[in-house]
Design a protein around this motif. Structure first.
Motif, PDB file in Angstrom:
ATOM      1  N   GLN A   1       0.913  -1.302   0.053  1.00  0.00           N
ATOM      2  CA  GLN A   1       0.002   0.010   0.018  1.00  0.00           C
ATOM      3  C   GLN A   1       0.871   1.164  -0.021  1.00  0.00           C
ATOM      4  N   ASP A   2       1.731   1.331   0.954  1.00  0.00           N
ATOM      5  CA  ASP A   2       2.701   2.400   1.070  1.00  0.00           C
ATOM      6  C   ASP A   2       4.026   2.328   0.145  1.00  0.00           C
ATOM      7  N   SER A   3       3.951   3.044  -0.950  1.00  0.00           N
ATOM      8  CA  SER A   3       5.081   2.766  -1.919  1.00  0.00           C
ATOM      9  C   SER A   3       6.442   3.235  -1.410  1.00  0.00           C
ATOM     10  N   MET A   4       6.364   4.450  -0.653  1.00  0.00           N
ATOM     11  CA  MET A   4       7.549   4.932  -0.081  1.00  0.00           C
ATOM     12  C   MET A   4       8.170   4.140   1.197  1.00  0.00           C
ATOM     13  N   GLU A   5       7.422   3.550   2.045  1.00  0.00           N
ATOM     14  CA  GLU A   5       7.679   2.627   3.144  1.00  0.00           C
ATOM     15  C   GLU A   5       8.431   1.318   2.551  1.00  0.00           C
ATOM     16  N   SER A   6       7.846   0.929   1.398  1.00  0.00           N
ATOM     17  CA  SER A   6       8.127  -0.446   0.866  1.00  0.00           C
ATOM     18  C   SER A   6       9.345  -0.454   0.067  1.00  0.00           C
ATOM     19  N   LEU A   7       9.910   0.712  -0.368  1.00  0.00           N
ATOM     20  CA  LEU A   7      11.151   0.725  -1.291  1.00  0.00           C
ATOM     21  C   LEU A   7      12.194   1.379  -0.439  1.00  0.00           C
ATOM     22  N   ASN A   8      13.518   0.681  -0.641  1.00  0.00           N
ATOM     23  CA  ASN A   8      14.610   0.923   0.328  1.00  0.00           C
ATOM     24  C   ASN A   8      15.211   2.222  -0.247  1.00  0.00           C
ATOM     25  N   PRO A   9      15.311   3.309   0.526  1.00  0.00           N
ATOM     26  CA  PRO A   9      15.628   4.713   0.081  1.00  0.00           C
ATOM     27  C   PRO A   9      17.136   4.857  -0.291  1.00  0.00           C
ATOM     28  N   ARG A  10      17.898   3.682   0.062  1.00  0.00           N
ATOM     29  CA  ARG A  10      19.397   3.691   0.089  1.00  0.00           C
ATOM     30  C   ARG A  10      19.598   3.245  -1.449  1.00  0.00           C
ATOM     31  N   MET A  11      18.643   2.597  -2.054  1.00  0.00           N
ATOM     32  CA  MET A  11      18.938   1.577  -3.205  1.00  0.00           C
ATOM     33  C   MET A  11      18.295   2.364  -4.541  1.00  0.00           C
ATOM     34  N   THR A  12      19.252   2.286  -5.399  1.00  0.00           N
ATOM     35  CA  THR A  12      18.579   2.728  -6.752  1.00  0.00           C
ATOM     36  C   THR A  12      17.230   1.965  -7.351  1.00  0.00           C
ATOM     37  N   ILE A  13      16.336   2.824  -8.229  1.00  0.00           N
ATOM     38  CA  ILE A  13      15.507   1.821  -8.710  1.00  0.00           C
ATOM     39  C   ILE A  13      16.149   0.367  -9.674  1.00  0.00           C
ATOM     40  N   ALA A  14      16.989   0.742 -10.077  1.00  0.00           N
ATOM     41  CA  ALA A  14      17.681  -0.619 -10.735  1.00  0.00           C
ATOM     42  C   ALA A  14      17.953  -1.785  -9.783  1.00  0.00           C
ATOM     43  N   GLU A  15      18.559  -1.362  -8.613  1.00  0.00           N
ATOM     44  CA  GLU A  15      18.945  -2.293  -7.596  1.00  0.00           C
ATOM     45  C   GLU A  15      17.676  -2.793  -7.115  1.00  0.00           C
ATOM     46  N   ILE A  16      16.567  -1.875  -6.732  1.00  0.00           N
ATOM     47  CA  ILE A  16      15.607  -2.491  -5.950  1.00  0.00           C
ATOM     48  C   ILE A  16      14.631  -3.428  -7.036  1.00  0.00           C
ATOM     49  N   ILE A  17      14.384  -3.155  -8.147  1.00  0.00           N
ATOM     50  CA  ILE A  17      14.024  -4.148  -9.147  1.00  0.00           C
ATOM     51  C   ILE A  17      14.747  -5.470  -9.593  1.00  0.00           C
ATOM     52  N   GLY A  18      16.006  -5.298  -9.440  1.00  0.00           N
ATOM     53  CA  GLY A  18      17.019  -6.294  -9.858  1.00  0.00           C
ATOM     54  C   GLY A  18      17.276  -7.370  -8.858  1.00  0.00           C
ATOM     55  N   GLU A  19      16.800  -6.897  -7.436  1.00  0.00           N
ATOM     56  CA  GLU A  19      17.042  -7.783  -6.393  1.00  0.00           C
ATOM     57  C   GLU A  19      16.455  -9.009  -6.499  1.00  0.00           C
ATOM     58  N   GLY A  20      15.058  -8.984  -7.069  1.00  0.00           N
ATOM     59  CA  GLY A  20      14.379 -10.291  -7.014  1.00  0.00           C
ATOM     60  C   GLY A  20      14.936 -11.098  -8.159  1.00  0.00           C
ATOM     61  N   LEU A  21      15.469 -10.660  -9.338  1.00  0.00           N
ATOM     62  CA  LEU A  21      16.098 -11.417 -10.333  1.00  0.00           C
ATOM     63  C   LEU A  21      17.371 -12.101  -9.960  1.00  0.00           C
ATOM     64  N   ARG A  22      18.087 -11.337  -8.933  1.00  0.00           N
ATOM     65  CA  ARG A  22      19.318 -12.195  -8.328  1.00  0.00           C
ATOM     66  C   ARG A  22      18.947 -13.294  -7.312  1.00  0.00           C
ATOM     67  N   VAL A  23      17.850 -12.828  -6.573  1.00  0.00           N
ATOM     68  CA  VAL A  23      17.338 -13.855  -5.611  1.00  0.00           C
ATOM     69  C   VAL A  23      16.809 -15.179  -6.149  1.00  0.00           C
ATOM     70  N   LYS A  24      16.310 -14.784  -7.496  1.00  0.00           N
ATOM     71  CA  LYS A  24      15.834 -15.999  -8.303  1.00  0.00           C
ATOM     72  C   LYS A  24      16.958 -16.695  -9.116  1.00  0.00           C
ATOM     73  N   GLY A  25      18.149 -16.224  -8.737  1.00  0.00           N
ATOM     74  CA  GLY A  25      19.382 -17.040  -9.544  1.00  0.00           C
ATOM     75  C   GLY A  25      20.110 -16.470 -10.689  1.00  0.00           C
ATOM     76  N   LEU A  26      19.418 -15.417 -11.214  1.00  0.00           N
ATOM     77  CA  LEU A  26      20.088 -14.750 -12.490  1.00  0.00           C
ATOM     78  C   LEU A  26      21.332 -13.839 -11.921  1.00  0.00           C
ATOM     79  N   LYS A  27      22.535 -14.504 -12.811  1.00  0.00           N
ATOM     80  CA  LYS A  27      23.734 -13.753 -12.364  1.00  0.00           C
ATOM     81  C   LYS A  27      24.436 -12.628 -13.391  1.00  0.00           C
ATOM     82  N   ASP A  28      23.861 -12.882 -14.744  1.00  0.00           N
ATOM     83  CA  ASP A  28      24.491 -12.100 -15.774  1.00  0.00           C
ATOM     84  C   ASP A  28      24.040 -10.665 -15.591  1.00  0.00           C
TER      85      ASP A  28
END
Length: 327
Positions: A102-129
């Motif tokens: 619901q709260d987009s500001m609270e759910s996004l890490n303020p110290r991470m860029t948008i690329a880092e935030i979105i890419g985190e799930g891909l890295r957790v899923k095993g994507l490395k390139d």
């Protein structure tokens, strides 16, 4: 309405969620969710509605295992996900379920860029390139109405509507089996709400998303959902297709909830009758205990046997009246 003859992606059975609120002087347990059951099928949007505090958000957070259930079971693709939280189970859940908060500001890490935030799930899923990850980030940003140039910015540089688009991008980039959308537009201006809901609707059709949509805005739920479950005080009281819920509501609480929805026409708004749900007056469960019973095909209601029989007769009369009108 989606066909319900396939196997459900998500199956919630007799779910109970309690919180221990003990203090130094008093022991107290709060039951937030009380024995609810429902299924979510591939490609459908299941709307979970009710007033604030009814347990709908707690249910969503329990499904993604931010909370632990006190009883019952939750299965995803037939696999039980309510057991001990192992590293392997956490990976399975995070790879298959995404959440839009619901709260987009609270759910996004303020110290991470948008690329880092979105890419985190891909890295957790095993994507490395790294190049592959970046290309997927750029593609998903454009799909939600943002640009690749914005990938290096931080959450505070975006408006509320843009941050919610980032939350949507983070949720869908990992191609999850299920998305839990927890009141994704309630914190936004009305004009921005429409944009975000239209975006979700377009993505739902394009990507064949399966969504558990949690909300209290009945107009949004009616527009966006295929089936609806109505919650009250931790209980699921009625489950049916959106057409059945809005055309043939049976439970007194469902009727009261619908009567509270404002009408954009000022003339009919003046004549709108607002109903009040008073459980003690509406039900007598001293002799017959209530349970989830089927009134018509795929239309379930929490009622005693005698109440259910009355609802079935009412349904037959309504169908007969509608048939006569068409003739």
């Amino acid at each position: 309405m989606k066909e319900l003859n396939s196997n459900p992606i998500l199956s919630v059975k007799n779910l109970n969620i309690s919180f221990n609120t003990n203090t130094k002087f008093k022991k107290h347990i709060v039951k937030a969710v009380d024995d609810i059951s429902f299924d979510v099928y591939p490609g459908e949007t299941f709307g979970l509605v009710g007033e604030s505090g009814c347990g709908k958000t707690t249910t969503g957070r329990c499904i993604i295992r931010l909370y632990s259930p006190s009883g019952g079971s939750i299965t995803l693709h037939g696999r039980e996900i309510t057991g001990p939280m192992t590293k392997e189970l956490r990976r399975y859940i995070s790879s298959n379920i995404s959440m839009i908060f619901q709260d987009s500001m609270e759910s996004l890490n303020p110290r991470m860029t948008i690329a880092e935030i979105i890419g985190e799930g891909l890295r957790v899923k095993g994507l490395k390139d790294k190049n592959d990850i970046l290309e997927k980030i750029y593609a998903i940003l454009e799909k939600v109405g943002l640009t690749r140039e914005q990938a290096g910015r931080y959450p505070h540089e975006f408006s509320g509507g843009q941050r919610q688009r980032i939350g949507i991008a983070r949720a869908i980039v990992v191609a999850p089996s299920l998305i839990i959308a927890d009141e994704p537009v309630s914190a936004l201006d009305v004009s921005i709400q429409a944009q975000v809901i239209n975006l979700l609707n377009d993505l739902k059709k394009e990507l064949n998303l399966t969504i558990l949509f949690i909300a209290h805005n009945l107009s949004v739920v009616k527009y966006f959902s295929d089936r609806i479950g109505v919650m009250y005080c931790g209980r699921l009281l009625e489950v049916a297709s959106k057409e059945e819920i809005y055309q043939y509501p049976y439970h007194p609480y469902t009727r009261a909830l619908l009567s509270a929805s404002p009408n954009p026409n000022p003339l009919s708004e003046k004549r709108r009758e607002r109903l009040v749900y008073e459980p003690a007056k509406e039900h007598d469960y001293s002799a017959e205990k209530p349970e989830m019973l089927e009134i018509s095909e795929n239309h379930l209601i929490f009622a005693s046997q005698s109440e259910a029989e009355q609802y079935r007769k009412l349904y037959e009369r309504r169908i007969e009246n509608d048939t006569n009108k068409k003739c």
